[in-house]
Design a protein around this motif. Structure first.
Motif, mmCIF file in Angstrom:
data_model
loop_
_atom_site.group_PDB
_atom_site.id
_atom_site.type_symbol
_atom_site.label_atom_id
_atom_site.label_comp_id
_atom_site.label_asym_id
_atom_site.label_seq_id
_atom_site.Cartn_x
_atom_site.Cartn_y
_atom_site.Cartn_z
ATOM 1 N N VAL A 178 -14.552 28.765 -0.418
ATOM 2 C CA VAL A 178 -14.791 29.993 -1.168
ATOM 3 C C VAL A 178 -16.262 30.117 -1.560
ATOM 4 N N GLU A 179 -16.847 29.025 -2.035
ATOM 5 C CA GLU A 179 -18.244 29.079 -2.448
ATOM 6 C C GLU A 179 -19.169 29.292 -1.258
ATOM 7 N N GLU A 180 -18.866 28.673 -0.126
ATOM 8 C CA GLU A 180 -19.691 28.874 1.062
ATOM 9 C C GLU A 180 -19.620 30.318 1.531
ATOM 10 N N ALA A 181 -18.429 30.901 1.527
ATOM 11 C CA ALA A 181 -18.286 32.310 1.918
ATOM 12 C C ALA A 181 -19.024 33.224 0.950
ATOM 13 N N LEU A 182 -19.020 32.872 -0.341
ATOM 14 C CA LEU A 182 -19.735 33.675 -1.335
ATOM 15 C C LEU A 182 -21.236 33.665 -1.057
ATOM 16 N N LEU A 183 -21.793 32.490 -0.745
ATOM 17 C CA LEU A 183 -23.226 32.406 -0.467
ATOM 18 C C LEU A 183 -23.572 33.127 0.834
ATOM 19 N N LYS A 184 -22.713 33.040 1.852
ATOM 20 C CA LYS A 184 -22.956 33.753 3.101
ATOM 21 C C LYS A 184 -22.931 35.263 2.861
ATOM 22 N N LEU A 185 -21.988 35.726 2.041
ATOM 23 C CA LEU A 185 -21.907 37.145 1.734
ATOM 24 C C LEU A 185 -23.130 37.616 0.964
ATOM 25 N N PHE A 186 -23.595 36.823 0.016
ATOM 26 C CA PHE A 186 -24.786 37.179 -0.752
ATOM 27 C C PHE A 186 -26.023 37.220 0.149
ATOM 28 N N THR A 187 -26.104 36.294 1.098
ATOM 29 C CA THR A 187 -27.228 36.296 2.035
ATOM 30 C C THR A 187 -27.227 37.550 2.890
ATOM 31 N N GLU A 188 -26.035 38.035 3.238
ATOM 32 C CA GLU A 188 -25.940 39.246 4.055
ATOM 33 C C GLU A 188 -26.306 40.481 3.254
ATOM 34 N N LEU A 189 -25.887 40.525 1.987
ATOM 35 C CA LEU A 189 -26.163 41.694 1.151
ATOM 36 C C LEU A 189 -27.583 41.688 0.609
ATOM 37 N N ARG A 190 -28.117 40.515 0.305
ATOM 38 C CA ARG A 190 -29.476 40.381 -0.244
ATOM 39 C C ARG A 190 -30.246 39.385 0.607
ATOM 40 N N PRO A 191 -30.753 39.800 1.758
ATOM 41 C CA PRO A 191 -31.363 38.829 2.666
ATOM 42 C C PRO A 191 -32.631 38.178 2.127
ATOM 43 N N GLY A 192 -33.336 38.806 1.197
ATOM 44 C CA GLY A 192 -34.587 38.234 0.714
ATOM 45 C C GLY A 192 -34.449 37.258 -0.432
ATOM 46 N N ASP A 193 -33.287 37.203 -1.080
ATOM 47 C CA ASP A 193 -33.105 36.337 -2.247
ATOM 48 C C ASP A 193 -32.553 34.972 -1.831
ATOM 49 N N PRO A 194 -32.970 33.896 -2.505
ATOM 50 C CA PRO A 194 -32.407 32.572 -2.201
ATOM 51 C C PRO A 194 -30.944 32.518 -2.610
ATOM 52 N N PRO A 195 -30.083 31.981 -1.756
ATOM 53 C CA PRO A 195 -28.640 31.956 -2.071
ATOM 54 C C PRO A 195 -28.316 30.911 -3.137
ATOM 55 N N LYS A 196 -27.974 31.400 -4.323
ATOM 56 C CA LYS A 196 -27.536 30.549 -5.419
ATOM 57 C C LYS A 196 -26.218 31.087 -5.960
ATOM 58 N N ARG A 197 -25.370 30.178 -6.401
ATOM 59 C CA ARG A 197 -24.015 30.578 -6.804
ATOM 60 C C ARG A 197 -24.025 31.562 -7.962
ATOM 61 N N GLU A 198 -24.820 31.308 -8.997
ATOM 62 C CA GLU A 198 -24.836 32.187 -10.160
ATOM 63 C C GLU A 198 -25.352 33.574 -9.794
ATOM 64 N N LYS A 199 -26.415 33.612 -8.991
ATOM 65 C CA LYS A 199 -26.941 34.906 -8.576
ATOM 66 C C LYS A 199 -25.946 35.653 -7.716
ATOM 67 N N ALA A 200 -25.256 34.950 -6.842
ATOM 68 C CA ALA A 200 -24.288 35.595 -5.969
ATOM 69 C C ALA A 200 -23.135 36.183 -6.772
ATOM 70 N N ILE A 201 -22.629 35.439 -7.745
ATOM 71 C CA ILE A 201 -21.537 35.945 -8.576
ATOM 72 C C ILE A 201 -21.988 37.154 -9.384
ATOM 73 N N THR A 202 -23.183 37.082 -9.966
ATOM 74 C CA THR A 202 -23.691 38.193 -10.771
ATOM 75 C C THR A 202 -23.866 39.449 -9.927
ATOM 76 N N TYR A 203 -24.401 39.284 -8.718
ATOM 77 C CA TYR A 203 -24.641 40.461 -7.873
ATOM 78 C C TYR A 203 -23.326 41.078 -7.402
ATOM 79 N N LEU A 204 -22.405 40.253 -6.926
ATOM 80 C CA LEU A 204 -21.136 40.795 -6.443
ATOM 81 C C LEU A 204 -20.332 41.425 -7.584
ATOM 82 N N HIS A 205 -20.435 40.840 -8.775
ATOM 83 C CA HIS A 205 -19.751 41.426 -9.932
ATOM 84 C C HIS A 205 -20.324 42.795 -10.272
ATOM 85 N N SER A 206 -21.652 42.917 -10.281
ATOM 86 C CA SER A 206 -22.269 44.207 -10.595
ATOM 87 C C SER A 206 -22.036 45.232 -9.498
#
Length: 458
Positions: free
Chosen positions: A236-264
């Motif tokens: 689940v966490e790996e898929a979350l980071l992959k999804l965050f990388t796809e949505l925000r390609p310029g940001d470093p993939p971190k769990r907290e940032k990924a959760i915050t972005y997907l939540h917003s």
């Protein structure tokens, strides 16, 4: 005075109040007759609740927090007739009671802040702005909800679209690729739908059981891969980071940032909202029960699905040609809704509050916390400008939502062709309208060969 009636057809029912929908919408948005503690979360109250609290830094990091308690409207300084005679605006002062909380010391400061003057509606549904009566025209737009339409790029395929309220979240499209993979489009970014389903906790065994009625189409989800890796075999966490990388390609993939972005993006009630109409239509279309006005909810640090998989199942049923699955007609009036004056005003008020909140955060960072008060932090100019933009005419013409009153005399001669609405002048179809005085001055200036007027827009 005696009234004579010369018509042959008798009145069956009296003429209803035609401006009732406008007046009730405005009163519902303001809720002036309700106590502050009993106001519903609509209109201005909802706009305040979505903007506040305003925090100095990231959530939970301490510092200053400006929170909203209640608002009130004072009595208007002038009446209707006096405003018309003196070319004034019929308006009332708007005050908001705010409290500033120092998280480090626990100190709380309360203050009532003046946010500007808000034009009020008269009993006949009009506003008096600078002595002239104006009417805000309701808008008709596509109703939020879930729609299934033919794919224009791929004949024989269908697209499932999740449409929220205007400016309250991104459109979501589920569509078929040529390879059969189901992809999801959000903010012009395309990725396999299985990536988000894995983030929501779905496994291969569970999806195989849920999609057993569509074995051929289910391969587009079960066999989906992302950059050479099978999606459903990821954690689940790996898929979350992959999804965050796809949505925000310029940001470093971190769990907290990924959760915050997907939540917003998809599960924050402040930023994503189907509305009551969209929630009702989604429940009727899919036969499900939603706990909120979103398809994905966030609780206990995890994302939970409420409506995304039912959308996929309906899309599979429609693609397979099963009975009971129908294509939606986006031009049908059942898929349209009216945005009345209350909703339009609340949206514009929300824009002004967001600009005001940006200025508050800047003052929090630049000033000293000890001397900060709600009055010093809040600058009402962005909100006042936003309200003025809504009610005032645009430069060189009329505001698209506010029309000048129709003149008493006819501007069009009988020998002239009938006026028709065009994309350049959509208001002509409503009747014969005079151009704004500033528009006439600009037209005369453009025709003049004087060199001093060369800077005017063409």
């Amino acid at each position: 005075m005696k009234t004579e009636r010369f018509g042959r057809i008798q009145e069956v029912i009296p003429l209803p109040p035609l401006t009732e929908i406008q007046v009730e919408s405005f009163h519902k948005a303001l809720q002036m007759n309700k106590a502050p503690t009993k106001r519903d979360n609509v209109g201005l109250q909802a706009a305040f609740k979505e903007t506040f609290p305003i925090e100095e830094g990231e959530r939970g990091r301490g510092g200053l927090v400006l929170d909203f308690l209640e608002y009130r409207l004072a009595e208007p300084p002038f009446g209707h007739d006096e405003c018309r005679e003196k070319d004034l605006t019929y308006q009332a002062p708007l005050y908001a009671k705010l409290q500033l909380i120092h998280k480090d010391s626990g100190l709380i400061k309360e203050d009532e802040v003046f946010l500007g003057d808000l034009p009020l509606m008269t009993d006949d549904g009009s506003f008096i702005v600078n002595g002239a009566d104006r009417v805000i025209v309701s808008q008709i737009h596509r109703s939020p909800g879930i729609y299934f339409t033919p794919d224009q790029a791929r004949p024989g395929k269908f697209v499932g679209s999740v449409i929220p309220l205007p400016k309250r979240g991104p459109w979501i499209d589920l569509e078929f690729e040529q390879s059969g993979t189901i992809v999801m489009k959000v903010n012009k970014k395309k990725f396999p739908l299985a990536l988000l389903l894995r983030v929501l906790g779905y496994t291969t065994e569970r999806l195989t059981k849920l999609l057993k009625d569509y074995p051929e189409l289910a391969a587009g989800v079960l066999e989906a891969s992302y950059r050479g890796n099978k999606v459903l075999e990821m954690g689940v966490e790996e898929a979350l980071l992959k999804l965050f990388t796809e949505l925000r390609p310029g940001d470093p993939p971190k769990r907290e940032k990924a959760i915050t972005y997907l939540h917003s993006l998809l599960s924050d009630p402040r930023r994503y909202d189907l509305g009551e109409a969209g929630r009702y239509k989604a429940q009727q279309k899919l036969g499900i029960k939603l706990s909120g006005r979103m398809l994905i909810r966030f609780e206990n640090g995890e994302f939970k699905d409420e409506g995304l998989l039912p959308v996929l199942l309906y899309l599979f049923g429609l693609q397979s040609g099963h009975e009971g699955f129908e294509v939606d007609d986006i031009d049908h009036l059942g898929n349209r809704r009216i945005r009345t004056v209350g909703e339009l005003l609340a949206d514009q008020f929300r824009v002004g509050l967001s600009r005001l909140a940006r200025g508050v955060r800047e003052r929090m960072l630049m000033g000293t916390p000890e001397s900060a008060t709600p009055t010093k932090l809040v600058n009402n100019r962005p909100l006042v400008a936003s309200i003025r933009e809504f009610f005032g005419p645009a430069p060189g013409g009329l505001h698209p939502r506010v029309l000048w009153p129709q003149p008493a005399f006819a501007v069009q001669r009988p020998d002239q062709p009938a006026l028709r609405a065009t994309p350049q002048a959509p208001h002509l179809g409503l009747g014969a309208w005079r151009a704004h005085p500033r528009t006439r001055r600009l037209r005369r200036a453009r025709r003049s060969p004087h060199p001093l007027w060369a800077h005017l827009p063409h």
